[in-house]
Enzyme design. Structure first.
Site, PDB file in Angstrom:
ATOM      1  N   ASP A  64      -6.583  -2.551  -6.407  1.00 52.11           N
ATOM      2  CA  ASP A  64      -6.151  -1.541  -7.385  1.00 52.11           C
ATOM      3  C   ASP A  64      -5.007  -2.009  -8.279  1.00 52.11           C
ATOM      4  O   ASP A  64      -4.697  -1.356  -9.268  1.00 52.11           O
ATOM      5  CB  ASP A  64      -5.739  -0.247  -6.665  1.00 52.11           C
ATOM      6  CG  ASP A  64      -4.566  -0.432  -5.711  1.00 52.11           C
ATOM      7  OD1 ASP A  64      -4.042  -1.559  -5.602  1.00 52.11           O
ATOM      8  OD2 ASP A  64      -4.168   0.561  -5.054  1.00 52.11           O
ATOM      9  N   HIS A  65      -4.368  -3.141  -7.970  1.00 50.88           N
ATOM     10  CA  HIS A  65      -3.182  -3.576  -8.712  1.00 50.88           C
ATOM     11  C   HIS A  65      -3.515  -4.613  -9.784  1.00 50.88           C
ATOM     12  O   HIS A  65      -3.326  -4.382 -10.968  1.00 50.88           O
ATOM     13  CB  HIS A  65      -2.150  -4.170  -7.748  1.00 50.88           C
ATOM     14  CG  HIS A  65      -1.226  -3.166  -7.138  1.00 50.88           C
ATOM     15  ND1 HIS A  65      -1.681  -2.109  -6.377  1.00 50.88           N
ATOM     16  CD2 HIS A  65       0.127  -3.057  -7.149  1.00 50.88           C
ATOM     17  CE1 HIS A  65      -0.642  -1.395  -5.958  1.00 50.88           C
ATOM     18  NE2 HIS A  65       0.468  -1.949  -6.421  1.00 50.88           N
ATOM     19  N   ASP A 119       2.671  -1.540   0.895  1.00 53.96           N
ATOM     20  CA  ASP A 119       3.046  -0.957  -0.386  1.00 53.96           C
ATOM     21  C   ASP A 119       4.098   0.101  -0.087  1.00 53.96           C
ATOM     22  O   ASP A 119       3.930   0.918   0.837  1.00 53.96           O
ATOM     23  CB  ASP A 119       1.835  -0.326  -1.086  1.00 53.96           C
ATOM     24  CG  ASP A 119       2.154   0.098  -2.511  1.00 53.96           C
ATOM     25  OD1 ASP A 119       1.727  -0.595  -3.449  1.00 53.96           O
ATOM     26  OD2 ASP A 119       2.834   1.134  -2.674  1.00 53.96           O
ATOM     27  N   ARG A 379       8.545   4.604 -10.970  1.00 54.58           N
ATOM     28  CA  ARG A 379       9.641   3.658 -11.195  1.00 54.58           C
ATOM     29  C   ARG A 379       9.762   3.351 -12.680  1.00 54.58           C
ATOM     30  O   ARG A 379       8.755   3.218 -13.390  1.00 54.58           O
ATOM     31  CB  ARG A 379       9.415   2.366 -10.406  1.00 54.58           C
ATOM     32  CG  ARG A 379       9.602   2.592  -8.919  1.00 54.58           C
ATOM     33  CD  ARG A 379       9.397   1.372  -8.063  1.00 54.58           C
ATOM     34  NE  ARG A 379       9.662   1.735  -6.675  1.00 54.58           N
ATOM     35  CZ  ARG A 379       9.088   1.186  -5.630  1.00 54.58           C
ATOM     36  NH1 ARG A 379       8.222   0.200  -5.790  1.00 54.58           N
ATOM     37  NH2 ARG A 379       9.383   1.584  -4.401  1.00 54.58           N
ATOM     38  N   SER A 530       9.998  -2.125  -4.283  1.00 54.97           N
ATOM     39  CA  SER A 530       8.697  -2.420  -3.706  1.00 54.97           C
ATOM     40  C   SER A 530       8.809  -3.012  -2.307  1.00 54.97           C
ATOM     41  O   SER A 530       9.821  -3.590  -1.919  1.00 54.97           O
ATOM     42  CB  SER A 530       7.952  -3.405  -4.622  1.00 54.97           C
ATOM     43  OG  SER A 530       6.785  -3.890  -3.992  1.00 54.97           O
ATOM     44  N   ARG A 532       7.012  -5.530  -1.550  1.00 52.04           N
ATOM     45  CA  ARG A 532       6.505  -6.892  -1.724  1.00 52.04           C
ATOM     46  C   ARG A 532       7.355  -7.915  -0.973  1.00 52.04           C
ATOM     47  O   ARG A 532       8.528  -8.096  -1.254  1.00 52.04           O
ATOM     48  CB  ARG A 532       6.473  -7.278  -3.212  1.00 52.04           C
ATOM     49  CG  ARG A 532       5.453  -6.551  -4.033  1.00 52.04           C
ATOM     50  CD  ARG A 532       5.338  -7.180  -5.414  1.00 52.04           C
ATOM     51  NE  ARG A 532       6.601  -7.180  -6.126  1.00 52.04           N
ATOM     52  CZ  ARG A 532       7.029  -6.183  -6.901  1.00 52.04           C
ATOM     53  NH1 ARG A 532       6.313  -5.107  -7.034  1.00 52.04           N
ATOM     54  NH2 ARG A 532       8.181  -6.272  -7.537  1.00 52.04           N
TER      55      ARG A 532
END
Length: 638
Positions: A64-65, A119, A379, A530, A532
């Site tokens: 989806d990213h 996520d 964000r 995030s 990440r």
């Protein structure tokens, strides 16, 4: 003793530890999710753990990213993740199926379940009564491989809701109001638990919006009770088997409390460049708008987009405005197409994007230089949109649609969206697991997929220079920028390393290489944003040995530990002002110091001795000594 809902969920999944805030516990994990921006690393790490089968009840790999396929890189990542899903027995959600959190809410999240995801907005599922937590990729890989997750037990923050929202307001205005009151650090160390008579006035998508942006508070998770509203939502999605009533015990005690009167809330807006820079829309006069973007995991539900269509009906998007709309799932897009709402959007002059994160993650639709962009996202960090000098404002779908028509920021119009008794389901974007003996044995690895860096066991002494000194609230987007130009390289740490801290300085890569690594000096809340783990893997690749900070954001601190990078805090925060870039620091007797929780540091450049603290569990200490969680976890059982 009466328990909060959060502690009831934790207690029902407790494998080890005590229900005492600040202590480490081990939880049984029912579900995991990944998305493609972080997923490649997760499945490389899962492969390195060398497991035979998954230990979760359900795991889903979403695409989806990284959806723009301007080169082979994103498509190769998608193929790799699909092959990992086929090998290990995950559900694979193909590109176009939708945004992970929206789809998980519709199809897989369930009351009472534990969910961790790679996520930071995984707590979206708390809107269903799940205990849902964002985590680093390696934590998710370990959860899939071993079935557990370690967590420093948070306190519980009660948000007591009364009344109901006005017809021109949205749940986004609720969470923006809370951010205005508490700030991006206000939820650190807490699970946000929503209670009170106002809860029943909020739909599950409303609750999910609020839980989603609990991540911007710094909260570990957010959770709503599973009540009649939840049950109606599950039945509307044909999921009667997941219906379960859950709530706090009567008389449960909370660690902090905030009261919100929903009826007193007005349309709100977060100004650049932080989600907590919030004021009422009415306080900003005649802000001319260049772009409006509606969607993201925060505000792309069916109800959100029906509100947008209702406002756009019979109107035209202002000639000076570009309006883009991203439905949250294929289910939603199909329903909008069938009921005429999609035609209404197109007739107004809106641009329709596929069901994906899109502009929220910086994947396309960058504003013009110095552009004003209103977004229904979570964000608005500087540069995240892809345009460094753009001004990004966060608003509700109603405010966004109304402003797109007017051409300037204006409060949302009143809408009345009924709750549906039945939703469509689109299964064609899912690839379900095969029987184990029919699964593939290999992984598809394109040339852009590089091995992730591994650390060595911790030395007892480290002497390096300070490579960079940064202020408070540095985000993971600052550490490793996230935009369409770099997202295709999420599986290529050596390439990403050239852009480390590039929103703050131009030469960090050169500094790190010239000094053979070193230290980062930081203020409060270092690493917010995030989940990440690239924000830890890139510094690891560049030889960063420790980050010395006033305080850390939760997920990033865990990612540093997982990578074997020391997250140390100043015993005296005033020392931060006495240490400068290029100072040479000696950290001595580390093994004993970490065990005791206090490390002696010596600034050889300035002749200054000072103390650093490590506030971690025995397990976290063992991970650091081993040189990271992968080294530590391979043979770990609970």
């Amino acid at each position: 003793m009466p328990k909060t809902l959060a502690y009831k969920l934790i207690a029902s999944h407790l494998l080890d530890g005590d229900l005492e805030a600040g202590k480490e516990v081990c939880l049984k994990i029912n579900q995991t999710l990944t998305q493609d921006s972080t997923g490649t690393m997760v499945y490389l790490q899962l492969e390195a753990l060398d497991v035979d089968k998954l230990a979760t009840d359900l795991s889903v790999a979403y695409i989806d990213h990284n959806m723009l396929q301007a080169g082979f890189e994103n498509a190769d990542d998608h193929a790799f993740i699909q092959s990992a899903a086929e090998k290990y027995g995950l559900i694979f959600s193909k590109p176009g199926g939708g945004i992970c959190h929206q789809v998980h809410l519709e199809r897989f999240g369930r009351p009472g379940a534990t969910l961790i995801g790679s996520d930071s907005h995984t707590p979206t599922a708390g809107g269903l009564g799940s205990l849902a937590i964002g985590a680093g990729g390696l934590d998710v890989a370990v959860a899939m491989a071993k079935g557990f997750y370690f967590l420093t037990l948070p306190k519980v923050y009660e948000v007591y809701l009364e009344g109901s929202l006005k017809a021109n307001c949205n749940a986004k205005d609720v969470i923006l109001t809370i951010l205005k009151k508490l700030s991006v650090k206000g939820g650190v160390g807490y699970i946000m638990e929503y209670t009170g008579p106002g809860v029943k006035s909020l739909s599950v998508p409303d609750r999910a919006t609020i839980c989603n942006m609990g991540a911007e508070l710094g909260a570990t998770s957010s959770v709503f009770p599973s009540d009649q509203v939840t049950q109606d939502f599950l039945r509307a999605h044909h999921r009667e088997e997941d219906v379960l009533e859950l709530g706090p015990d009567p008389g449960a005690s909370y660690d902090a409390r905030l009261e919100i009167d929903l009826s007193a809330i007005e349309p709100m807006v977060a100004k650049p460049h932080s989600p907590d820079a919030v004021v009422p829309v009415s306080e900003i006069d005649s802000l001319k708008v260049d772009q409006v973007a509606i969607g993201s995991c925060t505000n792309s539900s069916y109800a959100d987009l029906m509100a947008v269509a209702q406002i756009l009906k019979g109107h035209r998007v202002h000639p000076d405005v570009s309006l883009v709309i991203s439905p949250g799932s294929a289910n939603i897009l199909k329903m909008l197409a069938e009921n005429g709402a999609l035609a209404t959007m197109i007739a107004s002059g809106a641009r329709i994007l596929e069901s994906a994160c899109g502009p929220c993650i910086g994947m396309g639709q960058a504003p013009k230089s110095k552009g004003i962009s209103l977004r229904t996202f979570n964000r608005n960090f500087k540069g995240r949109s892809g345009t460094k000098d753009a001004q990004i404002y966060l608003v509700s779908p109603q405010t966004a649609a109304s402003s797109a028509i007017k051409g300037y920021l204006t409060p949302g119009q009143e809408v009345d969206i009924p709750r549906l008794s039945s939703y469509d389901h689109v299964d064609d974007y899912f690839i379900y697991p095969k029987e184990k003996d029919q699964r593939r044995k290999d992984l598809v690895m394109g040339p852009n997929i590089k091995p992730f860096p591994l650390n060595d066991s911790l030395e007892d002494q480290i002497q390096k220079r300070v490579l960079l000194k940064v202020q408070d609230n540095v985000t993971t987007d600052d550490i490793v920028p996230s935009h369409a130009g770099l997202l295709p390289y999420r599986s290529n740490i050596p390439h990403l390393a050239h852009y480390a801290f590039s929103t703050l300085v131009d030469d960090f890569y050169d500094r790190a290489k010239e000094n053979d690594g070193g230290f980062i000096l930081a203020g409060d809340n270092y690493g917010q944003g995030s989940s990440r783990e690239h924000a830890a893997l890139v510094p690891l690749y560049l030889g960063v040995k420790a980050v010395l900070a006033k305080s850390f954001a939760r997920i990033h601190r865990s990612n540093l530990i997982n990578s074997g990078i020391l997250p140390l805090t100043f015993a005296d925060p005033a020392i931060y002002g006495l240490v400068d870039p290029e100072d040479e620091l000696l950290l001595d007797n580390l093994h004993e110091g970490l065990t005791k929780g206090q490390i002696l540091a010596f600034n050889k450049t300035k002749g200054l001795a000072f103390s650093l603290e490590f506030k971690g569990s025995p397990r976290e200490l063992a991970i650091l000594l081993a040189g990271g969680n992968l080294n530590y976890s391979k043979n770990l059982e609970v």
